[in-house]
Design an enzyme around this catalytic site. Structure first.
Site, mmCIF file in Angstrom:
data_model
loop_
_atom_site.group_PDB
_atom_site.id
_atom_site.type_symbol
_atom_site.label_atom_id
_atom_site.label_comp_id
_atom_site.label_asym_id
_atom_site.label_seq_id
_atom_site.Cartn_x
_atom_site.Cartn_y
_atom_site.Cartn_z
ATOM 1 N N THR A 1 54.419 24.743 52.084
ATOM 2 C CA THR A 1 55.720 24.242 51.664
ATOM 3 C C THR A 1 56.399 23.435 52.757
ATOM 4 O O THR A 1 57.034 22.423 52.495
ATOM 5 C CB THR A 1 56.637 25.420 51.260
ATOM 6 O OG1 THR A 1 55.977 26.204 50.274
ATOM 7 C CG2 THR A 1 57.958 24.928 50.710
ATOM 8 N N HIS B 1 61.666 30.345 60.086
ATOM 9 C CA HIS B 1 62.200 31.709 60.135
ATOM 10 C C HIS B 1 61.127 32.745 60.452
ATOM 11 O O HIS B 1 61.422 33.942 60.470
ATOM 12 C CB HIS B 1 62.842 32.049 58.788
ATOM 13 C CG HIS B 1 61.904 31.880 57.634
ATOM 14 N ND1 HIS B 1 61.452 30.643 57.236
ATOM 15 C CD2 HIS B 1 61.328 32.772 56.801
ATOM 16 C CE1 HIS B 1 60.629 30.790 56.210
ATOM 17 N NE2 HIS B 1 60.529 32.071 55.927
ATOM 18 N N LYS C 1 54.975 20.064 61.284
ATOM 19 C CA LYS C 1 55.116 19.282 60.061
ATOM 20 C C LYS C 1 55.562 17.878 60.413
ATOM 21 O O LYS C 1 56.079 17.622 61.507
ATOM 22 C CB LYS C 1 56.096 19.934 59.091
ATOM 23 C CG LYS C 1 57.564 19.835 59.465
ATOM 24 C CD LYS C 1 58.444 20.322 58.309
ATOM 25 C CE LYS C 1 59.920 20.158 58.621
ATOM 26 N NZ LYS C 1 60.778 20.475 57.470
ATOM 27 N N ASP D 1 68.577 30.384 61.535
ATOM 28 C CA ASP D 1 67.193 30.825 61.727
ATOM 29 C C ASP D 1 66.550 30.114 62.907
ATOM 30 O O ASP D 1 67.221 29.464 63.707
ATOM 31 C CB ASP D 1 66.391 30.619 60.443
ATOM 32 C CG ASP D 1 66.059 29.161 60.168
ATOM 33 O OD1 ASP D 1 66.833 28.280 60.583
ATOM 34 O OD2 ASP D 1 65.025 28.888 59.526
ATOM 35 N N ASP E 1 64.677 27.430 63.441
ATOM 36 C CA ASP E 1 64.831 25.993 63.668
ATOM 37 C C ASP E 1 66.180 25.468 63.196
ATOM 38 O O ASP E 1 66.385 24.267 63.087
ATOM 39 C CB ASP E 1 63.692 25.215 63.020
ATOM 40 C CG ASP E 1 63.625 25.381 61.504
ATOM 41 O OD1 ASP E 1 64.130 26.386 60.987
ATOM 42 O OD2 ASP E 1 63.061 24.490 60.836
ATOM 43 N N THR F 1 60.516 24.664 44.661
ATOM 44 C CA THR F 1 60.884 25.074 46.012
ATOM 45 C C THR F 1 60.288 24.104 47.031
ATOM 46 O O THR F 1 59.141 23.693 46.904
ATOM 47 C CB THR F 1 60.392 26.501 46.283
ATOM 48 O OG1 THR F 1 61.059 27.403 45.393
ATOM 49 C CG2 THR F 1 60.671 26.917 47.709
ATOM 50 N N GLU G 1 68.778 25.956 48.300
ATOM 51 C CA GLU G 1 67.721 26.881 47.915
ATOM 52 C C GLU G 1 68.198 28.307 48.147
ATOM 53 O O GLU G 1 69.018 28.554 49.043
ATOM 54 C CB GLU G 1 66.460 26.634 48.738
ATOM 55 C CG GLU G 1 65.809 25.295 48.485
ATOM 56 C CD GLU G 1 64.524 25.109 49.282
ATOM 57 O OE1 GLU G 1 63.697 24.293 48.864
ATOM 58 O OE2 GLU G 1 64.350 25.781 50.311
ATOM 59 N N ARG H 1 57.073 36.803 45.560
ATOM 60 C CA ARG H 1 58.529 36.819 45.438
ATOM 61 C C ARG H 1 58.916 36.965 43.968
ATOM 62 O O ARG H 1 58.393 36.250 43.112
ATOM 63 C CB ARG H 1 59.137 35.557 46.034
ATOM 64 C CG ARG H 1 59.062 35.566 47.555
ATOM 65 C CD ARG H 1 59.727 34.394 48.223
ATOM 66 N NE ARG H 1 59.818 34.645 49.659
ATOM 67 C CZ ARG H 1 60.028 33.717 50.577
ATOM 68 N NH1 ARG H 1 60.181 32.454 50.210
ATOM 69 N NH2 ARG H 1 60.105 34.035 51.851
#
Length: 550
Positions: free
Chosen positions: A18, A121, A133, A284, A286, A351, A370, A503
């Site tokens: 993701t 996180h 990324k 968190d 970052d 997401t 989100e 989840r």
């Protein structure tokens, strides 16, 4: 100095999830593991796109959250960038840039793109996680088309290009030369601070602190600390010590840098105390996620998005109103009701922040959110933890209301969406995939099925047709929607590094103010029972309950 070409062998499993490629530090420290991925990225970026653009000769932004392996990875990437034709790198001082700051720097300097070194996180340290990324020229996460091309290249790469130069000094501001590439070490906070000044009334916020307003921000020994210190204590005059755990540490000081009531236990205890400050917040690893609290009152991310949407005009940067809003599919429908009342569009996406990018770039939305503690706006193309804190601070300053009173007034106006996410962590991958496959197979038979007082009116596997580029994203989560609007959603997380995380999202709407103070898990117990009945989670995972419920 000389540019070397080094043979290499491929690694399996380098497909970005993701938010990029995330693995254990021990995986990334394997010989050539990081290099293979970076070379594959550069190979793809140096192949001209549809507009004829390529990375060669352009500017790249680089920085990370300061976790273990960050500094070593920065040196490797700089040497590979020089060997692959990058003309200039804007590097955060000490290798530090928050994820929203990377986006801001890309956009303000019109860079070709940027590399973010973070596992967000996820825990840090020698035994923790690492991640990488790529963000595109709009400042947002790479598209699935690009990440799939990079993955394909990782399965075919045979050689690496890298300079044999000595490591650069990355702690001092200024310009250095690496081969033919210029490396400019920049102030990590400056560009981001400039963006915040454009959006918020800093004089209003200074006045709040001058009059004695108190707050506690827990940066969780992560990258948000320097930004929060510079802006809240430096620019706005909040008392020294307002920002705690403010120094980025390679292992986050042993903290789990995920801002939720479970992991931010110290902040919760301070906000529940008799002498609690007026406002509390956490970020968190970052600094792209946030949790906001009032005295003895925790705000859910879904309610946060809805309330910010309802009051956006009170913030100078949004005084003209919102173009629209967007939320990820698992996020509660609370914001939908606000959008309907305001007469603006509300989009439901899969997401992943990259899905908001097209909507933002096309001018279709202004705010996005989100359920995983992420909110943001069109000022960058990432979620932004400190932006959300400043937005909540601004609403309190403009209205003179507390966090709790703002939320309760919102519930009275729009109703309350009781909402919770149950995470089942470390599930065997085979078991998790089989559970989801069986759920998908059962969907036709679930339509119309009755569970207590509810009947299923929609049972599907969410698909998204992007209204901007026409792309289609399938298999984004199994949804059961009931006749009263209640929802049960199942999906596998794409951000973990060990096993699978299942989840389960539970939601029901309560319009009656007299029934809006039921404990959340009590209010959703019936839906939790339906989820277990439908999916057989306990028997399939061997877990009698979720690892974390937020």
């Amino acid at each position: 100095m000389a540019i070397q070409t080094i043979p290499t062998q491929t690694f399996a499993g380098q497909r970005p999830g993701t938010s990029g490629l995330r693995k254990k530090v021990t995986v990334f420290r394997q010989r050539h593991y990081l290099e293979n991925f970076v070379q594959s990225l550069f190979d793809v970026l140096n192949a001209p796109d549809a507009a004829g653009e390529a990375l060669h000769g352009k500017t790249l932004v680089l920085g990370g959250d300061g976790r273990y392996h960050n500094r070593e990875a920065v040196q490797t990437i700089l040497k590979m960038a020089a060997a692959n034709g990058v003309q200039r790198v804007l590097l955060g001082q000490g290798g530090i840039l928050s994820t929203p700051a990377v986006s801001a720097v890309i956009r303000r300097h019109h860079a070709f793109g940027g590399i973010v070194l973070s596992a967000s996180h996820n825990p840090g340290g020698v035994d923790g996680d690492f991640g990488i990324k790529y963000n595109a020229s709009n400042g947002g996460p790479a598209t699935e088309t690009l990440t799939e091309a990079v993955y394909a290249r990782t399965q075919a790469v045979t050689q690496l290009r890298i300079s044999d130069a000595a490591d650069l000094a990355i702690d001092a501001l200024g310009v250095q030369q690496l081969e033919h590439m210029q490396v400019e070490v920049i102030d990590s906070v400056a560009d981001y601070l400039a963006v915040m000044r454009e959006l918020f009334d800093f004089d209003l916020l200074r006045g709040m602190f001058a009059r004695g307003f108190t707050m506690r921000v827990d940066a969780m020994n992560a990258v948000g600390g320097p930004y929060a210190k510079a802006i809240l204590e430096g620019e706005l005059g909040a008392p020294a010590g307002t920002v705690v755990n403010a120094t980025p540490l390679e292992d986050f000081g042993g903290l789990h840098p995920d801002p939720n009531p479970v992991n931010a236990e110290d902040l919760i205890s301070h906000m529940m105390a008799a002498d609690a400050p007026d406002f509390g917040a956490a970020m968190d690893g970052d600094a792209d996620r946030n949790m906001v609290l009032g005295r003895n009152f925790v705000v859910t991310p879904s309610d946060s998005l809805a309330l910010l949407t309802a009051h956006a005009k009170l913030i100078p940067g949004y005084k003209a109103g919102l173009l629209g809003v967007a939320r990820s599919m698992p996020t509660s429908a609370a914001v939908d009701r606000v959008a309907q009342a305001l007469g603006i569009a509300c989009f439901e996406t899969p997401t992943g922040w990259k899905f908001f990018g097209n909507l933002l770039d096309a001018g279709r939305v202004t705010l996005c959110g989100e359920e995983s503690y992420g909110t943001g706006s069109s000022h960058v193309r990432e979620k932004d933890g400190l932006w959300a804190i400043l937005a909540w601070l601004s609403l309190q300053g403009a209205t003179g209301r507390s966090v709790e009173s703002l939320v309760r007034e919102h519930w009275q106006t729009y109703g309350r969406n009781y909402y919770s996410r149950h995470d089942y962590e470390g599930v065997a991958v085979e078991a998790a995939n089989a559970l989801m496959a069986d759920l998908r197979g059962a969907l036709p038979g679930l339509m119309g099925q009755v569970f207590g007082s509810r009947s299923v009116t929609l049972a599907d596997d969410f698909s998204y047709h992007d209204p901007i580029d026409g792309s289609v994203s399938r298999a984004q989560g199994v949804r059961l929607i009931f006749n009263d609007g209640a929802r049960v959603i199942f999906r596998l997380s794409g951000t973990g590094t060990e096993g699978a995380t299942l989840r389960v999202y539970l939601e029901r709407y309560e319009p009656d103010p007299m029934l809006q103070d039921v404990p959340v898990q009590t209010a959703l117990a019936e839906l939790a029972g339906i989820a277990e009945q439908v999916a057989g989670i306990a028997s399939r995972t061997g877990m009698n309950g979720p690892s974390v419920a937020t």
